[in-house]
Design an enzyme around this catalytic site. Structure first.
Site, mmCIF file in Angstrom:
data_model
loop_
_atom_site.group_PDB
_atom_site.id
_atom_site.type_symbol
_atom_site.label_atom_id
_atom_site.label_comp_id
_atom_site.label_asym_id
_atom_site.label_seq_id
_atom_site.Cartn_x
_atom_site.Cartn_y
_atom_site.Cartn_z
ATOM 1 N N ARG A 37 -8.705 -21.413 15.581
ATOM 2 C CA ARG A 37 -9.741 -22.250 14.972
ATOM 3 C C ARG A 37 -9.663 -23.683 15.458
ATOM 4 O O ARG A 37 -10.646 -24.419 15.406
ATOM 5 C CB ARG A 37 -9.626 -22.203 13.444
ATOM 6 C CG ARG A 37 -10.093 -20.875 12.850
ATOM 7 C CD ARG A 37 -10.007 -20.889 11.344
ATOM 8 N NE ARG A 37 -8.619 -21.035 10.907
ATOM 9 C CZ ARG A 37 -8.267 -21.266 9.653
ATOM 10 N NH1 ARG A 37 -9.192 -21.416 8.725
ATOM 11 N NH2 ARG A 37 -6.988 -21.365 9.333
ATOM 12 N N LEU A 67 -14.029 -17.312 12.332
ATOM 13 C CA LEU A 67 -14.690 -16.160 11.714
ATOM 14 C C LEU A 67 -15.872 -16.552 10.853
ATOM 15 O O LEU A 67 -16.783 -15.745 10.640
ATOM 16 C CB LEU A 67 -13.688 -15.371 10.867
ATOM 17 C CG LEU A 67 -12.604 -14.601 11.612
ATOM 18 C CD1 LEU A 67 -11.657 -13.952 10.618
ATOM 19 C CD2 LEU A 67 -13.219 -13.557 12.527
ATOM 20 N N VAL A 86 -7.163 -9.318 14.428
ATOM 21 C CA VAL A 86 -6.059 -9.584 13.505
ATOM 22 C C VAL A 86 -6.407 -10.694 12.518
ATOM 23 O O VAL A 86 -5.938 -10.703 11.378
ATOM 24 C CB VAL A 86 -4.782 -9.960 14.287
ATOM 25 C CG1 VAL A 86 -3.584 -10.074 13.350
ATOM 26 C CG2 VAL A 86 -4.502 -8.935 15.384
ATOM 27 N N LYS A 163 -10.097 -7.317 1.658
ATOM 28 C CA LYS A 163 -9.639 -6.447 2.737
ATOM 29 C C LYS A 163 -10.320 -5.083 2.672
ATOM 30 O O LYS A 163 -10.673 -4.502 3.701
ATOM 31 C CB LYS A 163 -8.123 -6.272 2.680
ATOM 32 C CG LYS A 163 -7.316 -7.544 2.874
ATOM 33 C CD LYS A 163 -7.566 -8.195 4.221
ATOM 34 C CE LYS A 163 -6.888 -7.507 5.367
ATOM 35 N NZ LYS A 163 -6.978 -8.279 6.635
ATOM 36 N N PRO A 188 -0.649 -2.543 7.443
ATOM 37 C CA PRO A 188 0.749 -2.859 7.146
ATOM 38 C C PRO A 188 0.967 -3.014 5.643
ATOM 39 O O PRO A 188 0.085 -3.453 4.902
ATOM 40 C CB PRO A 188 0.974 -4.203 7.862
ATOM 41 C CG PRO A 188 -0.235 -4.429 8.717
ATOM 42 C CD PRO A 188 -1.343 -3.664 8.081
#
Length: 344
Positions: A37, A67, A86, A163, A188
């Site tokens: 960023r 994003l 990611v 998420k 994860p």
């Protein structure tokens, strides 16, 4: 694996998982393009990576893309065969409402996928989380698998909701508008492991606070943990293995581990350097009571008194992935924190 001549895009290259994915790709011979960023962080990222592995600087390109904004993504994905998505939106403090996390997470995923589709990307690997799998369910003894989804209709924290909804949006997009682009997702559990630089990733703060003596008693729950290096390895396997297309993969080093067991490993492996690690687990009733005034315990309300087990049998069976022993990871996490002047 044979490294292609085209670069691999890693979004969020300065993040904990992102930086290790960049390193794993460089070690495997790939050229890497990564987004940040703020381009002022490029020299720091390069210094971390050079300290960890030798590579020619021309194999790493750093570009600016956020994003939450459309600019830069067409440039970021141009010429890439693979994308490791990611990056995830960050928010300081407690969000005023769920949309403060959900909307940026969902729109950010779609922004990357659209740009990738238009650029002819072959496969995107999405970094999701256990938070999109095992939250909001009633107590159960069976471990969670990739068939499970977090219940967004239950009273769950904004991060897990974001998420889950972002990943569901990704799968819908690839099915309805992906134009043949493939998607795989990595989930994860709690991510530990060594740092590449003196950063402060949220997933390591529990260990850091234990070393600093800021955890008088352990919160009463258990969950899975995994090494960040193994998470990066799973991303690379999901990127190229034909068996990974259209699949979700949980990443955990084994059965759930109580937080107090983490503290016990620290004391056993580091001796006096972990003398401040807690020795006891607080009662569930006390943790729930403290949650009325402690925001961090309030976010753990669905986990208190439970052991959230997950299994990586699918990644092991389909991709040949194996995780290192979590005791080694816990010790190396603490050693790395102390070496970088953290946790004292």
């Amino acid at each position: 694996m044979r490294a292609p001549t085209t670069p691999v895009l890693v979004t969020g290259g300065t993040g904990f998982i992102g930086s290790w994915c960049v390193l794993a790709l460089l070690d495997a011979g790939y050229s890497v393009r990564t987004t940040v960023r703020d381009l002022r962080r490029e020299p720091t990222l390069r210094s971390w990576l050079h300290a960890a592995t030798p590579f020619d600087d021309d194999r790493l390109t750093v570009v600016r893309a956020d994003l939450e904004h459309p600019d830069g993504w067409d440039t970021a994905v141009a010429g890439c065969e693979y994308v490791l998505h990611v990056a995830s939106p960050t928010l300081r403090g407690t969000p005023a409402d769920d949309d403060a996390l959900v909307v940026p997470a969902r729109e950010g995923v779609l922004r990357v996928l659209r740009a990738g589709r238009d650029a002819g990307v072959r496969r995107t690997v999405l970094t999701s989380a256990f938070g999109a799998v095992g939250i909001g369910h009633p107590p159960r003894s069976a471990p969670f698998t990739e068939e499970d989804w977090t219940d967004v209709d239950s009273d769950i924290p904004p991060y897990q909701r974001s998420k889950t909804l972002a990943e569901r949006a990704a799968w819908r997009f690839v099915e309805d508008e992906g134009g043949g682009m493939e998607l795989a997702a990595v989930h994860p559990v709690g991510v530990l492991g060594p740092l590449l630089g003196p950063d402060d990733p949220p997933s390591l703060r529990l260990v850091r606070r234990m070393l600093e003596g800021r955890v008088p008693a352990c919160p009463p729950f258990g969950m899975g943990f995994v090494d960040v290096r193994d998470v990066a390895d799973l991303h690379l396997r999901a990127m190229t293995d034909p068996a990974a297309a259209g699949q979700r993969f949980l990443a955990t080093a084994g059965p759930s581990l109580r937080v107090v067991e983490i503290a016990r490993i620290l004391r056993d492996r580091l001796g006096e350097r972990a003398a401040h690690a807690p020795t006891r687990e607080m009662p569930v009733w006390l943790a729930r009571a403290l949650g009325t005034v402690n925001p961090e315990l309030r976010l753990l309300r669905h986990q208190l008194g439970r052991d959230l087990d997950a299994t990586s049998a699918k990644a092991e069976r389909l991709l040949g992935w194996r995780a290192r022993p979590i005791g080694d990871t816990v010790a190396e996490t603490a050693e790395s924190l102390l070496a970088h002047g953290l946790g004292r």
